[in-house]
Design an enzyme around this catalytic site. Sequence first.
Site: not given
Length: 211
Positions: A8, A188-191
Site C-alpha cells: 500500500r 509515498g513511493a516509499r520515500l
Amino acid sequence: MKLDDVRREYLQKGLKRSELDEDPVQQLEKWLGEAANLELTDNTAMTLATVDADGQPSQRVVLLKQLDQDGLVFYTNLNSKKAQDIKANSKVSANFAWLPLERQVKIQGVASRISNAEAFKYFVSRPRNSQLAAWASNQSQPISSRQVLKNAFEQMKSKFSDGEVPLPDFWGGYRIKPTLFEFWQGGGARLHDRFQYTPSAFGWDINRLAP
C-alpha cells in the site's frame, strides 16, 4: 495469499525537521499522546529485542509503564527469558509501531533493574488478578497444560485471600537508558521520512536518514 502483491502507499503525512522537538523523549511523548487520543489499541505496546549469551536475538511485546528523562520502564518476571538475556547482555532495542498513523519509533539503549521500591509502587497499582498471575506464572518455563497454570492461579487466590498480595521477589522492572532514537513516518513511493537522534555534548544531534 500472494505475499509479494501485498502493498500500500503511505500517504497520511510527511515529517519535517522543523516539526521535531529537540528532545527525543518529548517527541516520543507527543507521538504516544497522539496515538492515545486516537484510541489506538495497545498504544503503549513496544517490541523489545534482546540478545542472549550465544548471540541469539529474541523479541516480544511489552507495555511501556513509565517514560521520563531517565528512560523507558517495563515490568517482567526476573527469571524470564528477557531478564536472562539482559543479564547476559544489557544492550537492548525497542520499537513502537503505530501502523494506522504510519509511524514507527526505534530506541536503542542499555537496560538495568529498577529499585524494589519502584517495582513495589507499580505492583500495588495493578489489578489484583494481575498481581496473583505474577505469582502463579513461572514465566518462560515449560508447563504440561493450561490447567497447570489455572491451578497455580487458584492456589495463589487461596494463599492470599486475606489482605494484600505481596511483591514477589522474582518480579520487577527494567529501565532502558536510550542511546539512540529514530522516528519514522511513512511516505509515498516509499520515500519515507526518518530522523535519528544521537547523544552529543549539548543534548542530541538530529540527522535525516535516507529511507
